[in-house]
Design an enzyme around this catalytic site. Structure first.
Site, PDB file in Angstrom:
ATOM      1  N   ARG A  67       0.864  -1.187   0.000  1.00 31.93           N
ATOM      2  CA  ARG A  67       0.000   0.000   0.000  1.00 31.93           C
ATOM      3  C   ARG A  67       0.900   1.237   0.000  1.00 31.93           C
ATOM      4  O   ARG A  67       1.737   1.402   0.884  1.00 31.93           O
ATOM      5  CB  ARG A  67      -0.887   0.002   1.247  1.00 31.93           C
ATOM      6  CG  ARG A  67      -1.822   1.193   1.353  1.00 31.93           C
ATOM      7  CD  ARG A  67      -2.596   1.146   2.665  1.00 31.93           C
ATOM      8  NE  ARG A  67      -3.371  -0.076   2.774  1.00 31.93           N
ATOM      9  CZ  ARG A  67      -3.435  -0.819   3.892  1.00 31.93           C
ATOM     10  NH1 ARG A  67      -2.750  -0.469   4.968  1.00 31.93           N
ATOM     11  NH2 ARG A  67      -4.171  -1.908   3.920  1.00 31.93           N
ATOM     12  N   ARG A 118      -0.968   6.336   9.608  1.00 34.42           N
ATOM     13  CA  ARG A 118      -0.984   5.814   8.240  1.00 34.42           C
ATOM     14  C   ARG A 118      -1.252   6.916   7.210  1.00 34.42           C
ATOM     15  O   ARG A 118      -1.242   8.092   7.535  1.00 34.42           O
ATOM     16  CB  ARG A 118      -2.002   4.681   8.153  1.00 34.42           C
ATOM     17  CG  ARG A 118      -1.646   3.527   9.102  1.00 34.42           C
ATOM     18  CD  ARG A 118      -2.520   2.327   8.897  1.00 34.42           C
ATOM     19  NE  ARG A 118      -2.102   1.207   9.730  1.00 34.42           N
ATOM     20  CZ  ARG A 118      -2.628  -0.009   9.652  1.00 34.42           C
ATOM     21  NH1 ARG A 118      -3.590  -0.270   8.785  1.00 34.42           N
ATOM     22  NH2 ARG A 118      -2.209  -0.982  10.444  1.00 34.42           N
ATOM     23  N   LYS A 126      -2.720   0.769  15.153  1.00 36.14           N
ATOM     24  CA  LYS A 126      -2.766   1.629  13.968  1.00 36.14           C
ATOM     25  C   LYS A 126      -3.472   2.945  14.285  1.00 36.14           C
ATOM     26  O   LYS A 126      -4.327   3.016  15.175  1.00 36.14           O
ATOM     27  CB  LYS A 126      -3.464   0.918  12.816  1.00 36.14           C
ATOM     28  CG  LYS A 126      -4.916   0.511  13.098  1.00 36.14           C
ATOM     29  CD  LYS A 126      -5.464  -0.323  11.950  1.00 36.14           C
ATOM     30  CE  LYS A 126      -6.882  -0.812  12.262  1.00 36.14           C
ATOM     31  NZ  LYS A 126      -7.421  -1.671  11.192  1.00 36.14           N
ATOM     32  N   LYS A 135      -5.140   6.536  12.266  1.00 35.00           N
ATOM     33  CA  LYS A 135      -5.558   7.073  10.975  1.00 35.00           C
ATOM     34  C   LYS A 135      -5.967   8.536  11.108  1.00 35.00           C
ATOM     35  O   LYS A 135      -6.651   8.915  12.057  1.00 35.00           O
ATOM     36  CB  LYS A 135      -6.721   6.244  10.412  1.00 35.00           C
ATOM     37  CG  LYS A 135      -6.349   4.794  10.158  1.00 35.00           C
ATOM     38  CD  LYS A 135      -7.519   3.978   9.640  1.00 35.00           C
ATOM     39  CE  LYS A 135      -7.103   2.529   9.370  1.00 35.00           C
ATOM     40  NZ  LYS A 135      -8.240   1.713   8.879  1.00 35.00           N
ATOM     41  N   CYS A 161     -14.645  -4.134   0.521  1.00 37.19           N
ATOM     42  CA  CYS A 161     -13.218  -4.346   0.751  1.00 37.19           C
ATOM     43  C   CYS A 161     -12.735  -5.460  -0.178  1.00 37.19           C
ATOM     44  O   CYS A 161     -13.517  -6.073  -0.906  1.00 37.19           O
ATOM     45  CB  CYS A 161     -12.959  -4.700   2.210  1.00 37.19           C
ATOM     46  SG  CYS A 161     -13.531  -6.348   2.679  1.00 37.19           S
ATOM     47  N   CYS A 172      -7.081 -11.553   1.076  1.00 37.56           N
ATOM     48  CA  CYS A 172      -6.988 -11.111   2.470  1.00 37.56           C
ATOM     49  C   CYS A 172      -7.054 -12.298   3.420  1.00 37.56           C
ATOM     50  O   CYS A 172      -8.025 -13.074   3.389  1.00 37.56           O
ATOM     51  CB  CYS A 172      -8.099 -10.128   2.801  1.00 37.56           C
ATOM     52  SG  CYS A 172      -8.038  -9.567   4.527  1.00 37.56           S
ATOM     53  N   CYS A 212     -14.856  -9.147   6.801  1.00 36.07           N
ATOM     54  CA  CYS A 212     -14.617  -9.387   8.226  1.00 36.07           C
ATOM     55  C   CYS A 212     -14.936  -8.103   8.981  1.00 36.07           C
ATOM     56  O   CYS A 212     -15.212  -7.070   8.358  1.00 36.07           O
ATOM     57  CB  CYS A 212     -13.161  -9.828   8.465  1.00 36.07           C
ATOM     58  SG  CYS A 212     -11.979  -8.464   8.519  1.00 36.07           S
ATOM     59  N   CYS A 245     -12.246  -2.186   7.109  1.00 36.38           N
ATOM     60  CA  CYS A 245     -11.593  -1.622   5.922  1.00 36.38           C
ATOM     61  C   CYS A 245     -12.570  -0.990   4.938  1.00 36.38           C
ATOM     62  O   CYS A 245     -12.267   0.035   4.343  1.00 36.38           O
ATOM     63  CB  CYS A 245     -10.769  -2.691   5.215  1.00 36.38           C
ATOM     64  SG  CYS A 245      -9.386  -3.308   6.200  1.00 36.38           S
TER      65      CYS A 245
END
Length: 572
Positions: free
Chosen positions: A85, A155, A216, A218, A436, A442, A481, A485
Site C-alpha cells: 500500500r 498511516r 494503527k 488514521k 473491501c 486477504c 470481516c 476496511c
C-alpha cells in the site's frame, strides 16, 4: 519528555504486554532481520517477527486462498506474496507516476491490477519475494514510498479531493502532506533495507516512541460539506474551517474507528468526538500531541482495545483533551459551525472555480484491470499518456482526472468511454456501494466482499425497481470481516462477513456518515437477508417522509434503535 511507553494508570501494572510490544522493542527500530529473510530462498514468505515488521514498511504477506487447498494437497507451502500500500497523502498522483505503477502492475504482479483503496491510495497485489526490492526502488524513482502505511503508526493521511474549490483544496492538501511528514517514523530502516541506503544508527523516535503506537492510527483532513473521507472512521480528523474561501483553521475530531471483533462486546465501532477549533499555526503541534497522548495512554496489553477510541472511553474525552492541551501548550477554542451533507463522489465532469475541468471516473471496488469489453487499465494508461494535470484517488475508490483544460475534455472523455471508464447505464445504487478486497487475498476474510458486490448490487437494484423507486439509492457496503476496511459500520446497510456466504446485517447509518448502524440480522445468508430487505425497502418506498434516506427511516420507524453512544448502545 520521555518518548518511551508509560503504562497507563487504568491498567494492571503487572499485566503482560501484547507480544507486538516485544516485537517492536526487539526490532532495532523496525529493521528486524528482514534483509536476511529476503535472501532466504527456501520460502516465499517472511518468517518469525518479520511477518509483522514488513507492515511498518507498507506491506502485508498474503497468499491466494483459492489455490491454497490444492497446494496443500501437493505438499507445497501457500503461494506467499505481498500486498503493498503506497503512501500518497491526499491521494494525488502525477501521470508520470501513474504510468510507472501501471507498468509494474502489468509486468511484475500476479494479478496484474492496480487497486484504489478506501485509504485514498493504490495497492499492488501479488508481488513475489524476488520482486519486492525492485518494487520499492521503482516507486522511489518516481517519488513514491510505502513508509508507515500499515503497522502501529500514523498511516496514509486522507484529504477531501474537492476539485471545484481548487484554492481551498490546495491549502487543505498541503496540510495533509505536512501532517503525514511530521508524523512519519524517523528510523531509516525503510531506506536501508529497500533502497540500499547507508546504514545509520537510530537512537530515538521523537514522536512515535521507541515502541511506536499501541495500534494503527488514521488521520484525515476534510473540507465540509463533503465527508467522503468518513471522518468518524478515523482516530484524528482536521475539519477545515474557511472564511471567505481561505482556510483559517480546523475543528479537531478524535477517537473514531470502525473495527470490532465478532462476539466481543468490549469492542465496537465509534464516532469521533469534537475537541474544538485550532488556528492553522497549531495544526502540527496538536497532531503531534494527540498522537503522543495515545502513544502513552493507549492499551498495550489487549490489542483489541488499543485504538484511540478505547483510550477516550477509558479516560474520558475531557481528560484526554486536557492532556493534549497541556502537552501542546495550546487551548482548543469553541468549535466553529460546519455541516456534512454528503460523502459520495460526483461522477462525471465538474468545472472548478479556476476554469479547469475534472472528470471523476467510477471504478467499481477500485479494481483497475483490463476486463473483457472493459479495458479499464489500458484506458487509464492512455489518459495518463496525454493528461496535463494530475490524478486524484478518492476515499470511495474512484479516480479523478483533475485539471483538464477545455481543449482536452473531448479526447479524454472519448478515451474513457471507449475503455469502459464511463458507463451511462450505472445506477446511483452502484455508485454508492463499496466493498473491501476480502477473498481470495486477504487472510482475515470470512466471507466474500469485492467479488460478491456486483451480484448484490444487481439484486438490490431489482428490489428498488420492484418497489418503483429505481432511481433511489442506499449507501451499502460489504466487508469480509469486522476489521473496518470497507467502512461498512458507517453505511445505511452494512454487510459484515461472518462465514462463507453468511453476514451480519447492520441498519441505520445515514447519508452524511455521522451515525453508526446497529445489528439487524446475525449470521444469515441471502435466503434470509434479501427477503428482509425486500420488505424493508418496500416499506421505505411507501412510508418515508419527503427526502428521508433509508437509514433515517430505519431509525424513525424503530426498525433498529439509534446508536448514540457506542460503548453503551451498540451491543444493547
Amino acid at each position: 519528555m520521555s518518548t518511551d511507553y508509560k503504562p497507563n494508570s487504568k491498567l494492571d501494572p503487572n499485566a503482560k504486554f501484547a507480544d507486538n510490544e516485544r516485537l517492536k522493542t526487539q526490532s532495532n527500530f523496525l529493521r528486524g532481520t528482514i534483509e536476511a529473510d529476503l535472501k532466504d530462498q527456501l520460502t516465499g514468505g517472511f518468517t518469525a517477527d518479520n511477518f509483522q515488521l514488513i507492515r511498518f514498511h507498507g506491506m502485508y504477506q498474503q497468499d491466494d486462498r483459492d489455490i491454497r487447498p490444492e497446494r496443500t494437497k501437493q505438499k507445497l507451502e501457500p503461494m506467499h506474496n505481498v500486498m503493498l500500500r503506497a503512501r500518497m497523502p491526499g491521494g494525488i498522483i502525477t501521470p508520470k507516476q501513474w504510468l510507472a505503477i501501471d507498468e509494474f502492475a502489468g509486468d511484475k504482479t500476479i494479478y496484474g491490477s492496480i487497486r484504489l483503496t478506501t485509504r485514498q491510495t493504490f495497492q499492488f497485489h501479488g508481488v513475489l519475494k524476488p520482486g519486492i526490492k525492485e518494487m520499492h526502488q521503482m516507486l522511489n524513482s518516481v517519488g513514491i514510498d510505502s513508509i508507515a502505511t500499515a503497522g502501529d503508526v500514523n498511516r496514509n493521511v486522507l484529504c477531501t479531493t474537492n476539485p471545484v474549490e481548487s484554492e481551498l483544496h490546495q491549502e487543505a492538501y498541503e496540510w495533509a502532506a505536512k501532517i503525514s511528514e511530521h508524523l512519519l517514523p524517523h528510523t531509516k530502516a525503510y531506506a536501508e533495507i529497500w533502497l540500499n541506503g547507508e546504514k545509520t544508527e537510530t537512537t530515538e523516535e521523537p514522536i512515535l516512541g521507541s515502541t511506536y503506537l499501541p495500534r494503527k492510527f488514521k488521520t484525515t483532513v476534510t473540507i465540509p460539506p463533503n465527508n467522503e473521507v468518513d471522518v468518524h472512521a478515523n482516530d484524528l480528523n482536521f475539519v477545515a474551517i474557511a472564511d471567505n474561501g481561505k482556510l483559517v483553521g480546523f475543528n479537531v475530531l478524535v477517537g473514531g474507528g470502525l473495527a470490532m471483533t465478532h462476539g466481543d462486546v468490549n469492542t465496537y465501532p465509534r464516532k469521533a468526538d469534537d475537541l474544538g477549533f485550532i488556528p492553522l499555526e497549531h495544526t502540527l503541534k496538536i497532531a503531534e500531541h494527540v498522537v503522543s497522548v495515545q502513544r502513552d495512554w493507549g492499551n498495550r496489553v489487549n490489542r483489541k482495545n488499543a485504538k484511540t477510541k478505547y483510550t477516550l472511553d477509558t479516560f474520558g474525552t475531557d481528560t484526554f483533551k486536557a492532556e493534549v492541551e497541556n502537552r501542546a501548550g495550546v487551548k482548543f477554542e469553541e468549535s466553529r459551525p460546519y455541516e456534512f451533507t454528503h460523502r459520495g463522489d460526483r461522477i462525471g465532469w465538474v468545472e472548478g472555480i479556476d476554469g479547469k475541468h475534472h472528470l471523476t471516473l467510477f471504478i467499481q471496488s477500485g479494481r483497475i484491470l483490463d476486463y473483457p469489453g472493459q479495458p479499464l487499465k489500458t484506458g487509464c494508461r492512455k489518459i495518463a499518456e496525454i493528461h496535463q494535470g494530475d490524478f486524484r484517488m478518492t476515499a470511495n475508490q474512484n479516480l479523478i482526472v483533475a485539471g483538464v483544460p477545455a481543449d482536452q475534455k473531448d479526447i479524454i472523455e472519448k478515451i474513457a468511454r471507449e475503455h469502459g471508464l464511463i458507463d451511462d447505464s450505472h445506477s446511483e445504487q452502484r455508485f454508492n456501494s463499496m466493498a473491501c478486497v476480502a477473498l481470495p487475498t486477504c487472510p482475515l476474510a470470512m466471507a466474500e466482499a469485492e467479488r460478491y458486490l456486483p451480484e448484490l448490487i444487481e439484486k438490490t437494484e431489482a428490489i428498488l425497481a420492484k418497489h418503483e423507486i429505481p432511481n433511489d439509492d442506499i449507501i451499502m457496503r460489504v466487508v469480509g470481516c469486522p476489521n473496518g476496511c470497507g467502512r461498512a459500520m458507517l453505511a445505511e446497510i452494512g454487510f459484515v462477513g461472518k462465514g462463507p456466504g453468511k453476514y451480519n446485517v447492520y441498519l441505520g447509518g445515514n447519508r452524511e456518515g455521522t451515525r453508526v448502524p446497529k445489528l439487524y440480522l446475525e449470521n444469515v445468508g441471502e435466503d434470509v437477508y434479501l427477503p428482509a430487505l425486500d420488505e424493508l425497502i418496500g416499506q421505505w418506498a411507501k412510508e418515508r417522509n419527503e427526502g428521508e434516506c433509508f437509514g433515517d427511516f430505519a431509525i424513525r420507524k424503530e426498525i433498529v434503535a439509534e446508536v448514540k453512544v457506542s460503548k453503551t448502545d451498540f451491543h444493547a
